[in-house]
Design a protein around this motif. Structure first.
Motif, PDB file in Angstrom:
ATOM      1  N   ASN A 254       0.828  -1.208   0.000  1.00 51.04           N
ATOM      2  CA  ASN A 254       0.000   0.000   0.000  1.00 51.04           C
ATOM      3  C   ASN A 254       0.863   1.259   0.000  1.00 51.04           C
ATOM      4  O   ASN A 254       0.535   2.253  -0.673  1.00 51.04           O
ATOM      5  N   ALA A 255       1.948   1.242   0.757  1.00 51.77           N
ATOM      6  CA  ALA A 255       2.845   2.405   0.791  1.00 51.77           C
ATOM      7  C   ALA A 255       3.452   2.663  -0.577  1.00 51.77           C
ATOM      8  O   ALA A 255       3.537   3.814  -1.037  1.00 51.77           O
ATOM      9  N   GLN A 256       3.867   1.611  -1.250  1.00 52.82           N
ATOM     10  CA  GLN A 256       4.438   1.757  -2.590  1.00 52.82           C
ATOM     11  C   GLN A 256       3.389   2.248  -3.576  1.00 52.82           C
ATOM     12  O   GLN A 256       3.656   3.117  -4.412  1.00 52.82           O
ATOM     13  N   ARG A 257       2.205   1.715  -3.491  1.00 54.75           N
ATOM     14  CA  ARG A 257       1.118   2.080  -4.404  1.00 54.75           C
ATOM     15  C   ARG A 257       0.818   3.574  -4.330  1.00 54.75           C
ATOM     16  O   ARG A 257       0.503   4.213  -5.339  1.00 54.75           O
ATOM     17  N   ASN A 258       0.920   4.144  -3.129  1.00 59.92           N
ATOM     18  CA  ASN A 258       0.594   5.553  -2.921  1.00 59.92           C
ATOM     19  C   ASN A 258       1.812   6.470  -2.924  1.00 59.92           C
ATOM     20  O   ASN A 258       1.693   7.644  -2.580  1.00 59.92           O
ATOM     21  N   GLY A 259       2.980   5.943  -3.297  1.00 61.88           N
ATOM     22  CA  GLY A 259       4.189   6.754  -3.378  1.00 61.88           C
ATOM     23  C   GLY A 259       4.694   7.237  -2.032  1.00 61.88           C
ATOM     24  O   GLY A 259       5.302   8.300  -1.939  1.00 61.88           O
ATOM     25  N   LEU A 260       4.453   6.439  -0.971  1.00 62.01           N
ATOM     26  CA  LEU A 260       4.810   6.858   0.392  1.00 62.01           C
ATOM     27  C   LEU A 260       5.836   5.935   1.043  1.00 62.01           C
ATOM     28  O   LEU A 260       6.119   6.071   2.237  1.00 62.01           O
ATOM     29  N   ALA A 261       6.408   5.020   0.278  1.00 62.75           N
ATOM     30  CA  ALA A 261       7.313   4.021   0.859  1.00 62.75           C
ATOM     31  C   ALA A 261       8.530   4.657   1.516  1.00 62.75           C
ATOM     32  O   ALA A 261       9.064   4.127   2.499  1.00 62.75           O
ATOM     33  N   GLY A 262       8.960   5.800   1.031  1.00 64.17           N
ATOM     34  CA  GLY A 262      10.144   6.449   1.584  1.00 64.17           C
ATOM     35  C   GLY A 262       9.945   7.008   2.977  1.00 64.17           C
ATOM     36  O   GLY A 262      10.927   7.280   3.691  1.00 64.17           O
ATOM     37  N   ARG A 263       8.706   7.180   3.385  1.00 62.73           N
ATOM     38  CA  ARG A 263       8.420   7.754   4.706  1.00 62.73           C
ATOM     39  C   ARG A 263       7.917   6.721   5.708  1.00 62.73           C
ATOM     40  O   ARG A 263       7.592   7.068   6.840  1.00 62.73           O
ATOM     41  N   ILE A 264       7.807   5.478   5.280  1.00 60.82           N
ATOM     42  CA  ILE A 264       7.229   4.441   6.130  1.00 60.82           C
ATOM     43  C   ILE A 264       8.172   3.254   6.237  1.00 60.82           C
ATOM     44  O   ILE A 264       8.691   2.772   5.219  1.00 60.82           O
ATOM     45  N   SER A 265       8.417   2.786   7.449  1.00 62.67           N
ATOM     46  CA  SER A 265       9.144   1.537   7.673  1.00 62.67           C
ATOM     47  C   SER A 265       8.234   0.590   8.427  1.00 62.67           C
ATOM     48  O   SER A 265       7.363   1.012   9.200  1.00 62.67           O
ATOM     49  N   VAL A 266       8.424  -0.707   8.209  1.00 62.19           N
ATOM     50  CA  VAL A 266       7.540  -1.717   8.785  1.00 62.19           C
ATOM     51  C   VAL A 266       8.376  -2.785   9.486  1.00 62.19           C
ATOM     52  O   VAL A 266       9.343  -3.291   8.914  1.00 62.19           O
ATOM     53  N   GLU A 267       7.988  -3.112  10.698  1.00 60.72           N
ATOM     54  CA  GLU A 267       8.657  -4.157  11.455  1.00 60.72           C
ATOM     55  C   GLU A 267       7.620  -5.208  11.842  1.00 60.72           C
ATOM     56  O   GLU A 267       6.593  -4.883  12.447  1.00 60.72           O
ATOM     57  N   THR A 268       7.882  -6.464  11.474  1.00 62.57           N
ATOM     58  CA  THR A 268       6.982  -7.555  11.814  1.00 62.57           C
ATOM     59  C   THR A 268       7.381  -8.094  13.179  1.00 62.57           C
ATOM     60  O   THR A 268       8.414  -8.759  13.323  1.00 62.57           O
ATOM     61  N   VAL A 269       6.567  -7.806  14.191  1.00 61.35           N
ATOM     62  CA  VAL A 269       6.973  -8.070  15.564  1.00 61.35           C
ATOM     63  C   VAL A 269       5.747  -8.085  16.470  1.00 61.35           C
ATOM     64  O   VAL A 269       4.721  -7.481  16.152  1.00 61.35           O
ATOM     65  N   ASN A 270       5.858  -8.788  17.589  1.00 66.17           N
ATOM     66  CA  ASN A 270       4.843  -8.710  18.628  1.00 66.17           C
ATOM     67  C   ASN A 270       4.962  -7.356  19.312  1.00 66.17           C
ATOM     68  O   ASN A 270       6.014  -7.017  19.849  1.00 66.17           O
ATOM     69  N   VAL A 271       3.904  -6.564  19.300  1.00 62.39           N
ATOM     70  CA  VAL A 271       3.977  -5.193  19.797  1.00 62.39           C
ATOM     71  C   VAL A 271       4.304  -5.158  21.291  1.00 62.39           C
ATOM     72  O   VAL A 271       5.116  -4.335  21.737  1.00 62.39           O
ATOM     73  N   PHE A 272       3.717  -6.035  22.060  1.00 58.85           N
ATOM     74  CA  PHE A 272       4.006  -6.066  23.501  1.00 58.85           C
ATOM     75  C   PHE A 272       5.492  -6.321  23.744  1.00 58.85           C
ATOM     76  O   PHE A 272       6.128  -5.630  24.559  1.00 58.85           O
ATOM     77  N   ASP A 273       6.043  -7.301  23.029  1.00 61.50           N
ATOM     78  CA  ASP A 273       7.459  -7.623  23.213  1.00 61.50           C
ATOM     79  C   ASP A 273       8.340  -6.461  22.782  1.00 61.50           C
ATOM     80  O   ASP A 273       9.352  -6.144  23.438  1.00 61.50           O
ATOM     81  N   TRP A 274       7.980  -5.818  21.671  1.00 62.69           N
ATOM     82  CA  TRP A 274       8.783  -4.701  21.166  1.00 62.69           C
ATOM     83  C   TRP A 274       8.778  -3.542  22.160  1.00 62.69           C
ATOM     84  O   TRP A 274       9.834  -2.979  22.460  1.00 62.69           O
ATOM     85  N   LEU A 275       7.605  -3.188  22.645  1.00 66.48           N
ATOM     86  CA  LEU A 275       7.512  -2.079  23.597  1.00 66.48           C
ATOM     87  C   LEU A 275       8.294  -2.384  24.877  1.00 66.48           C
ATOM     88  O   LEU A 275       8.967  -1.511  25.438  1.00 66.48           O
ATOM     89  N   LYS A 276       8.204  -3.618  25.329  1.00 69.15           N
ATOM     90  CA  LYS A 276       8.937  -3.996  26.539  1.00 69.15           C
ATOM     91  C   LYS A 276      10.438  -3.886  26.320  1.00 69.15           C
ATOM     92  O   LYS A 276      11.176  -3.338  27.169  1.00 69.15           O
ATOM     93  N   ALA A 277      10.901  -4.380  25.173  1.00 69.88           N
ATOM     94  CA  ALA A 277      12.337  -4.332  24.883  1.00 69.88           C
ATOM     95  C   ALA A 277      12.846  -2.898  24.763  1.00 69.88           C
ATOM     96  O   ALA A 277      13.952  -2.573  25.220  1.00 69.88           O
TER      97      ALA A 277
END
Length: 400
Positions: free
Chosen positions: A260-283
């Motif tokens: 979706n980011a690529q389709r709308n020309g916004l990929a340069g402003r968005i990064s994506v991390e595949t992760v459990n949010v609870f674990d990420w926030l805790k870390a």
């Protein structure tokens, strides 16, 4: 009109129904004469034999009757057309520019057990009641006349169907559905897999909030938690956010977000991390002795899935909500903004806000509330039916 089987309510059980709530539970029923077939139309009367309306009967469900109309009407194709036209006119008044949106929202539109979502020129139908399921073909014919869609797809996969004695149902009801539809939300395009995607393809209830929240993000470093396919992230990036970092546990949803980011020309402003949010926030918020945590985000968005489907699990849900808010606040810069949502009907807005303020106290932050959010108007709220109001949200600035 043919004489209908009569469901008579116990004394004292009619007030809620007369006020407009469509559900009549088994415990409210005094007697039923003669015994109707499950899925049949019945008339409902109070204990003094005053007429209350007509609706679907189902002896297998805790909801014995789902009222459809307070008048003595025939629930036929003409009746469905009138109701569906009224629902569509409501959307045209409140979301006149929207081309992908919810057309029918069950009880909110006096069509208990029926949801219809529109993704451009495709419709997705979801049925959760036996009476409505028995009239599926009638609904499809009316939808074809009103919308002339390329396809109508069924995604009746909700757990509620088993309580009505129904199996899951999915497939094409009309036309030739596209493998994927590019749904336009506020001018942005998002990929919707109508046959195997989550829910009916996308979440449509945040459509208005996407733009409202995006107004808080120009120039900001944004953390978007529970991003799904990027509704908030795409809108924030388009609005001028310096960068949006997205956290999403589903690898499939994370891949769709990047598409979706690529389709709308916004990929340069968005990064994506595949992760459990609870674990990420805790870390990210765990520090060693004498180590100081440096907040690095101007805006943090929390839009998790529902943490509870029942009242019994509300205490566990509240602990989960407090945990993510406590850790998010630690990552928020002084003067930054926390945008947060809860989509559980069982957690009312005042209780949700209490959890947030408790988390703020524990993180030694004082919050200033700057916005209140609700579901988009294509998901109407009828106060007399509390179940129609489920989505609530707030924006808080860190005052100190």
């Amino acid at each position: 009109m043919l004489t209908l089987p009569t469901v008579t309510l116990k004394p004292g059980e009619a007030d809620r129904v007369a006020a407009g709530h469509p559900w009549i539970y088994a415990g409210s029923v005094w007697r039923v004469t003669p015994t109707p077939r499950d899925g049949e139309i019945v008339q409902v009367k109070d204990s003094r034999h005053r007429f209350l309306g007509v609706g679907f009967f189902n002896s297998r469900s805790k909801i014995h009757v789902r009222l459809l109309d307070p008048q003595r009407v025939q629930v036929n194709e003409a009746w469905f057309e009138q109701r569906l036209r009224a629902a569509w006119e409501l959307r045209r008044r409140h979301l006149p520019q929207a081309t992908s949106l919810r057309v029918v929202n069950a009880e909110s539109d006096f069509l208990s057990g029926l949801i219809v979502d529109k993704y451009e020129d495709h419709l997705v139908l979801q049925i959760s009641s036996l009476g409505m399921d028995a009239r599926k073909e009638m609904v499809v014919q009316v939808l074809r006349r009103l919308f002339s869609p390329k396809a109508i797809v069924e995604r009746s996969e909700t757990a509620a169907r088993k309580f009505e004695g129904l199996d899951e149902a999915q497939g094409t009801l009309w036309g030739e559905p596209a493998p994927m539809v590019w749904a336009r939300l506020n001018g942005l395009e998002m990929a919707a897999d109508l046959q195997t995607g989550h829910k009916t393809g996308l979440y449509l209830d945040q459509q208005v909030n996407y733009e409202l929240v995006a107004r808080l993000t120009p120039g900001a470093q944004v953390l978007d938690c529970f991003s799904f396919v990027g509704g908030f992230a795409l809108h924030a990036a388009r609005a001028g956010a310096a960068h949006v970092h997205c956290l999403e546990q589903s690898a499939e949803a994370a891949a769709a977000l990047q598409t979706n980011a690529q389709r709308n020309g916004l990929a340069g402003r968005i990064s994506v991390e595949t992760v459990n949010v609870f674990d990420w926030l805790k870390a990210q918020t765990t520090t060693r002795p004498h180590e100081k945590l440096i907040p690095r985000y101007d805006v943090i968005i929390l839009d998790p899935p529902s943490f509870t489907r029942t009242r019994a699990s509300v205490p566990d849900a509240l602990r989960g909500y407090k945990e993510i808010h406590l850790r998010a606040l630690k990552l928020l810069k002084p003067g930054g903004t926390l945008v947060t949502f809860c989509c559980s009907h069982h957690v009312p807005a005042p209780l949700f806000q209490e959890v947030i303020t408790a988390a703020a106290a524990d993180s030694r932050r004082v919050l200033r509330r700057v916005a209140i959010y609700t579901q988009s108007p294509d998901h109407p709220v009828l106060p007399v039916i509390p179940e129609t109001e489920y989505l609530k949200g707030f924006a808080f600035e860190v005052a100190r």
